[in-house]
Design an enzyme around this catalytic site. Structure first.
Site, PDB file in Angstrom:
ATOM      1  N   PRO A  96       0.814  -1.221   0.000  1.00 56.26           N
ATOM      2  CA  PRO A  96       0.000   0.000   0.000  1.00 56.26           C
ATOM      3  C   PRO A  96       0.844   1.267   0.000  1.00 56.26           C
ATOM      4  CG  PRO A  96      -0.998  -1.620   1.442  1.00 56.26           C
ATOM      5  CD  PRO A  96       0.315  -2.196   1.015  1.00 56.26           C
ATOM      6  N   ASP A  99       2.003   2.195  -3.481  1.00 58.42           N
ATOM      7  CA  ASP A  99       0.967   2.861  -4.269  1.00 58.42           C
ATOM      8  C   ASP A  99       0.718   4.289  -3.791  1.00 58.42           C
ATOM      9  OD1 ASP A  99       0.661   0.611  -5.811  1.00 58.42           O
ATOM     10  OD2 ASP A  99      -1.037  -0.166  -4.684  1.00 58.42           O
ATOM     11  N   ASP A 263     -12.388   2.399 -27.514  1.00 65.07           N
ATOM     12  CA  ASP A 263     -12.387   1.189 -28.351  1.00 65.07           C
ATOM     13  C   ASP A 263     -12.794  -0.005 -27.499  1.00 65.07           C
ATOM     14  OD1 ASP A 263     -12.091  -0.241 -30.706  1.00 65.07           O
ATOM     15  OD2 ASP A 263      -9.995  -0.741 -30.298  1.00 65.07           O
TER      16      ASP A 263
END
Length: 418
Positions: A96, A99, A263
């Site tokens: 964590p 991140d 897309d």
């Protein structure tokens, strides 16, 4: 601006938010979803049900990973208080704290460090993507597994693990401007962390070619699955639709600018080993740069004709709701077993949808009424009338709950009523 009569879904959106029903599905998805959205009540509800705060998804990502990515301070504090492992490691070796540092969430970094959090990756937030030396990848015995928008896709070994190597054709990679655009998009992709998003791994340091690696999902694409087994039963179709909607909602809620896929097709949705779908291939996606979040001025003519929103085909300015239109066509195929009008050319179909308001048929016995209504809203000719993916998630959870209740109360699940 569309009228309220024209956009009937708009009058219901406020009600749906107040009446939101979150279904306790298999796996950690609700806990992760609530953690990433900053839904403290939802996280508390899941933990009170007995769900472990350390429960991880297929990628070994916990709720603490998601909350740290998204900057949800209250959720991080709550999870740590409830016993979340501050140094849980996902399948890419990120904790964590890794991140939180990558996304520059300083307050969360401080919280995690005070609880003993470590960062084994030591990622540089100013240069978030990694370059991989091409000698680490076995390029000799690679196997061709597909062809993408700009080149081939190969199955290769990286440090003993099967990964997908996507090559960019030299005609594209040799253009400095185009190459730079790709590298910027790949740098963005690596920062994304969600159970329903295919994980980007890095770019190869290669003198002649532009090659990047992503996780490899051996079960193939949704397009492959539809070709092999045909239409899905309603519970499976709705569960798969939820997977796609959750991944797309994560992209659309990206800060500071939403990510528009542009897309979204069955070929760009892959099935993982846990039986969940993940959205991939952001080579055609762009970050909206307009200050007006409701109208992004982008060039049209991008994407696959069969799944293209009318405003894109007409080369008009467009926004996030083009992905909602494509999503509706994918859901339609899951109930039907493939695309409608297969003998008609894709560009002709796109032309009819753009200028004649043509839409696929909704056969009554294949589609639950709630699904038919949702599809009509999602492929509405007026983009402003299409629901957001957050609203779609709420509606799909309610539909799935109803299907599961009906199935549970059915006296016999092997009988077919004609």
């Amino acid at each position: 601006m569309a009228s309220m009569d024209e956009c009937g879904s708009q009058t219901r959106s406020a009600q749906s938010k107040n009446e939101q029903i979150m279904v306790d599905l298999e796996g950690p998805y609700r806990l992760l979803y609530c953690s990433g959205k900053g839904d403290k009540d939802g996280v508390i509800e899941e933990i009170e049900k007995g769900v472990s705060p350390n429960l991880a998804d297929y990628d070994k990502r916990t709720a603490l990973h998601l909350a740290s990515c998204e900057g949800c301070v209250d959720i991080v504090e709550l999870l740590l208080e409830k016993g979340a492992d501050v140094n849980s490691v996902d399948r890419w070796g990120h904790t964590p704290l890794s991140d939180a540092r990558s996304f520059r969430h300083e307050e969360i970094c401080k919280l995690l460090e005070e609880k003993g959090g470590t960062d084994p990756v030591r990622r540089d937030s100013l240069n978030p993507w990694c370059e991989i030396d091409h000698t680490e990848v076995d390029m000799v015995d690679w196997t061709l597994i597909g062809e993408g928008a700009y080149g081939e896709v190969y199955l290769v070994k990286w440090r003993g693990t099967d990964v997908a190597a996507k090559t960019i054709r030299s005609s594209v990679a040799s253009n400095p401007r185009v190459r730079n655009t790709f590298l910027k998009e790949l740098a963005l992709w690596q920062r994304l962390r969600h159970p329903n998003i295919v994980q980007f791994l890095g770019v190869l340091k290669h003198p002649d070619r532009l090659i990047f690696l992503t996780e490899y999902l051996c079960n193939g694409s949704l397009a492959d699955i539809l070709k092999k087994r045909g239409r899905f039963d309603p519970p499976t179709a709705v569960a798969y639709a939820l997977d796609i909607a959750r991944g797309m909602n994560y992209l659309h809620e990206h800060k500071p600018h939403p990510i528009i896929h542009r897309d979204l097709t069955p070929s760009n949705v892959l099935l993982d080993e846990a039986g969940h779908l993940k959205v991939t291939d952001f080579g055609l996606s762009k970050i909206a740069q307009e200050k007006d979040s409701s109208n992004y001025k982008m060039t049209g003519g991008t994407g696959s004709y069969r799944y293209m929103a009318p405003e894109v085909y007409r080369r008009e300015s467009y926004g996030k709701n083009v992905d909602v239109f494509s999503f509706a066509l994918i859901v339609h195929e899951m109930f039907q077993g493939g695309p409608s009008q297969r003998t008609v050319g894709a560009e002709e179909i796109a032309d009819r949808r753009a200028y004649e308001d043509s839409r696929p048929p909704l056969t009554s016995f294949l589609y639950p009424e709630e699904i038919k209504q949702l599809l009509r809203e999602c492929w509405h000719k007026n983009p402003e009338c299409r629901p957001s993916f957050e609203e779609i998630i709420t509606k799909l959870e309610m539909i799935l709950e109803k299907i599961q209740k009906n199935k549970a109360s059915s006296p016999c699940c092997n009988c077919t009523i004609l």
